[in-house]
Design a protein around this motif. Structure first.
Motif, PDB file in Angstrom:
ATOM      1  N   VAL A 109      -9.446 -11.420  -4.940  1.00 27.71           N
ATOM      2  CA  VAL A 109      -8.619 -10.568  -5.800  1.00 27.71           C
ATOM      3  C   VAL A 109      -8.209  -9.320  -5.016  1.00 27.71           C
ATOM      4  O   VAL A 109      -9.066  -8.560  -4.554  1.00 27.71           O
ATOM      5  N   ILE A 110      -6.878  -9.113  -4.890  1.00 28.70           N
ATOM      6  CA  ILE A 110      -6.353  -7.968  -4.139  1.00 28.70           C
ATOM      7  C   ILE A 110      -5.437  -7.157  -5.052  1.00 28.70           C
ATOM      8  O   ILE A 110      -4.278  -7.534  -5.266  1.00 28.70           O
ATOM      9  N   PRO A 111      -5.920  -6.056  -5.629  1.00 29.27           N
ATOM     10  CA  PRO A 111      -5.042  -5.198  -6.439  1.00 29.27           C
ATOM     11  C   PRO A 111      -4.027  -4.478  -5.540  1.00 29.27           C
ATOM     12  O   PRO A 111      -4.362  -4.055  -4.432  1.00 29.27           O
ATOM     13  N   THR A 112      -2.803  -4.346  -6.007  1.00 26.95           N
ATOM     14  CA  THR A 112      -1.777  -3.652  -5.226  1.00 26.95           C
ATOM     15  C   THR A 112      -0.923  -2.765  -6.120  1.00 26.95           C
ATOM     16  O   THR A 112      -0.742  -3.043  -7.309  1.00 26.95           O
ATOM     17  N   LEU A 113      -0.395  -1.725  -5.511  1.00 28.85           N
ATOM     18  CA  LEU A 113       0.618  -0.865  -6.116  1.00 28.85           C
ATOM     19  C   LEU A 113       1.322  -0.128  -4.977  1.00 28.85           C
ATOM     20  O   LEU A 113       0.749   0.759  -4.351  1.00 28.85           O
ATOM     21  N   ASN A 114       2.533  -0.571  -4.669  1.00 26.15           N
ATOM     22  CA  ASN A 114       3.320   0.022  -3.576  1.00 26.15           C
ATOM     23  C   ASN A 114       2.568  -0.039  -2.241  1.00 26.15           C
ATOM     24  O   ASN A 114       2.295   0.985  -1.615  1.00 26.15           O
ATOM     25  N   GLU A 115       2.236  -1.240  -1.813  1.00 27.90           N
ATOM     26  CA  GLU A 115       1.456  -1.439  -0.580  1.00 27.90           C
ATOM     27  C   GLU A 115       2.267  -2.185   0.485  1.00 27.90           C
ATOM     28  O   GLU A 115       1.707  -2.963   1.258  1.00 27.90           O
ATOM     29  N   GLU A 116       3.578  -1.959   0.546  1.00 31.31           N
ATOM     30  CA  GLU A 116       4.404  -2.692   1.505  1.00 31.31           C
ATOM     31  C   GLU A 116       3.991  -2.442   2.956  1.00 31.31           C
ATOM     32  O   GLU A 116       4.206  -3.300   3.823  1.00 31.31           O
TER      33      GLU A 116
END
Length: 699
Positions: free
Chosen positions: A8-15
């Protein structure tokens, strides 16, 4: 497909990071085809989704899930619920992972079933080549800067409070539930605390290595530290046990500065105290900066000196703000669910107490059930339930094997023999006192056993008694003298009761039923007990003995008081709950409940009696005839969890009396909810009574 590991990898604006993160997952030594990789995104506005979609086209086991709640704890829960893999790895998109990261985490879990989370060392990397980015990376390795968490500075395998980017068996999620979805940060601290409360361990292995990118500027570093500090403030209302001393130091520092500034206007010496404190701090700051700069380069000296101060102020101020803004959060540690082992044991106790067999369908480790029954002092009663199941041919899909039953039977027989020996020794001592005109009134263990379906299955250790003469006056000193004259060892150094040793029996001859020196309700309850006994002419005897028992109401009140004291000071076990369940089942029609409840309120036992009644009805199956009795306490399950999993025992640790005393005080702070919500006591006032007793009365 049946995947073995959910990633599980949570992301938010991780480009800027998600591609590197996924590459490090794909290149793991653990078979990638056995992984269910889920990127759970909180609505990124950059190219995060497009990048993940490119990976999805190449790899069928990479998924992109939407997280409407945006925060990491919700993302974790979504990921876990979206997969059925037996192992769950929670990764951060902001980090990279060594090739053997997942493999070693899984092996760490498989090495010991008691481990509920496994993680490792986190290497901090600079976000870029700027001076502040590198300074922040250096600061994260400093004990003065961050506090020295094991995952940052530890180099030895150990059991710890928390690890980053952990790996969990699915059984943990099934037992303790998911992460709290109202915590934007520090959700891992709270989750690891719940895991430990549920009986699991958090394991740190320095050979499991990840690399995390630190914030690039002084401003973003302070912003991150402020948010981290605010989350610690929130944890005051959620789970104080997950807060360590290192989390509180910045709070104390900032609070000290604020108080010093205001008090300086009141009294000048406070100004000099503030000045001295700041001088001490900046001296430590300078020394820590010099030590770090000496290792990494002198160009970092001034940036480190500035950044240390700024992050400490940010963290401390964030904690203060969090303590004010976190009031809406409620402690959810009572949401932990009871595991199969404990649930099965409770079911066995329910069967034995009510003499009604019912189906047991869970596939459970019966050796674990037997072990838990022994730890909780109810092994005889649990075996009694198994006998009943067998006699009535009740449905039991997974009955214990023959060897386990034989071992359990042997332990039960041993309990019965020990109790029979104790009772014979008790009769000898009671007969000795009777020859001198002294009546013996028993309470606690032996007295409680008469309410059990089979009294010989109620385990007890010491023999607790209260002695009276022919006029009903306390015969404490007379009993001690009679024992001495007959060659028994007597230790009467404590005011409450003496210890009398007779062969393998320890007798506690009580001068007081309660800690009467405290005054207040303790003293009042003791006086009530003495008045209820009167001259002793109306007391009933235990069958076939010269041992007397307390009047029913007095016995019930003492049972509550004694169990509550255990609960607050040194921990409680299931046997206390069974004692109460058997007592109220036997005496409910003999006691006028409205009057008894008024007595409970008078002696501040009403909160605890509500909890015990709820446990007796909901978990132990007792049917109460009086429907006005309150049996829906919200703290019933939490109290059971405390009995099963709290590490609150203060005795038998071999570390001396002062360790026990400090552990009593530590328990009060660690489990403060017991005072606030169950006992309705002032925790600080209760602790003060102990401290005063330690220091002034040598208790």
């Amino acid at each position: 497909m049946n995947y073995k590991v959910a990633v599980v990898i949570p992301t938010l604006n991780e480009e800027k990071f998600i591609a590197r993160c996924l590459d490090s997952v794909i290149s793991q030594s653990y078979p990638f085809e056995d992984m269910d990789v889920m990127v759970v995104d909180g609505g990124s506005k950059d190219r995060t989704k497009e990048i993940v979609e490119e990976y999805k086209r190449k790899y069928q086991n990479i998924r992109f899930l939407y997280n409407p709640g945006r925060i990491q704890s919700i993302a974790f829960n979504i990921g876990v619920k979206s997969s059925e893999a037996p192992y769950i790895v929670r990764l951060d998109a902001h980090a990279l992972y060594n090739k053997d990261y997942i493999e070693k985490c899984i092996k760490g879990l498989e090495a010991d079933n008691a481990r509920g989370n496994v993680g490792g060392r986190c290497i901090i990397l600079p976000f870029n080549e700027s001076l502040w980015a590198k300074t922040n990376a250096i600061l994260n390795y400093s004990r003065f800067g961050i506090g020295g968490s094991a995952f940052r500075v530890g180099m030895k395998p150990d059991y710890v409070d928390s690890v980053p980017f952990g790996t969990f068996p699915r059984s943990v999620f099934e037992k303790v539930g998911g992460m709290r979805e109202d915590l934007p940060r520090a959700e891992d601290n709270e989750y690891n605390s719940r895991i430990r409360k549920a009986g699991y361990k958090v394991y740190f292995d320095p050979e499991i290595v990840s690399s995390y990118y630190a914030r690039p500027t002084l401003r973003t570093s302070c912003k991150q530290m402020y948010a981290n500090g605010e989350s610690i403030g929130h944890l005051f209302y959620v789970d104080r046990e997950s807060i360590g001393l290192r989390h509180l130091v910045p709070l104390l520092f900032v609070a000290g500065i604020i108080c010093g500034v205001f008090l300086s206007f009141v009294w000048l010496p406070f100004f000099f105290a503030l000045l001295a404190g700041l001088c001490l701090y900046f001296t430590c700051d300078l020394l820590a900066s010099v030590m770090a700069a000496k290792e990494h380069g002198w160009k970092y000296l001034l940036p480190l000196f500035i950044m240390f101060f700024c992050v400490h102020i940010s963290y401390g101020w964030g904690t203060i703000v969090g303590m004010f803004t976190g009031r809406k959060l409620k402690n959810m540690s009572n949401k932990i669910t009871i595991d199969k082992t404990a649930s099965t044991l409770l079911q066995l106790l329910r069967i034995a107490i009510n003499r009604r067999a019912c189906a047991i369908t869970d596939n459970v480790d019966w050796l674990s059930v037997k072990r838990l029954a022994q730890e909780q002092g109810v092994r005889g009663l649990a075996y009694e339930a198994l006998e009943l199941l067998k006699q009535e041919n009740a449905e039991c899909a997974y009955f214990p094997d023959r060897m386990t039953l034989v071992q359990w039977y042997a332990q039960t027989v041993l309990v019965k023999k020990m109790i029979a020996q104790h009772v014979n020794l008790v009769k000898d001592v009671v007969g000795l006192w009777k020859q001198h005109g002294v009546k013996t009134i028993v309470f606690k263990g032996l007295a409680h056993s008469r309410y059990y379906p089979k009294p010989e299955h109620r385990e007890f250790g010491d023999f607790d008694c209260y002695l009276i003469d022919a006029h009903g006056c306390c015969a404490y000193r007379q009993g001690n003298e009679v024992a001495r004259k007959n060659g028994l060892m007597v230790d009467d150094g404590w005011y409450k009761h003496s210890h009398i040793a007779y062969k393998k029996l320890t007798v506690e001859n009580h001068q007081f039923f309660t800690s009467a020196r405290r005054g207040g309700t303790d003293k009042a309850l003791h006086q009530y007990m003495v008045e209820a006994i009167g001259d002793g002419s109306k007391l009933e005897r235990l069958d076939g003995t010269d041992i007397y028992v307390l009047p029913i109401e007095a016995e019930g009140l003492f049972m509550l008081y004694h169990s509550l004291t255990h609960f607050l000071v040194e921990g409680i076990n299931l046997r206390h709950f069974v004692d109460w369940a058997c007592w109220i089942k036997a005496n409910q029609d003999k006691v006028e409940w409205s009057e008894f409840y008024l007595l409970c309120k008078r002696f501040r036992l009403d909160g605890f009696v509500d909890v015990l009644n709820s446990i007796a009805v909901k978990y132990l199956g007792v049917v109460l005839h009086d429907k006005t009795i309150f049996t829906d306490s919200e703290f019933a399950e939490r109290t059971i969890m405390s009995a099963l999993y709290d590490d609150s025992s203060i005795y038998n640790r071999g570390k001396g009396q002062w360790y026990e005393r400090l552990h009593v005080i530590g328990n009060a702070f660690k489990y403060s909810w017991k005072y606030k919500y169950v006992a309705h006591y002032s925790m600080i006032g209760y602790v003060w009574q102990f401290v005063y007793g330690f220091l002034r009365r040598k208790e």
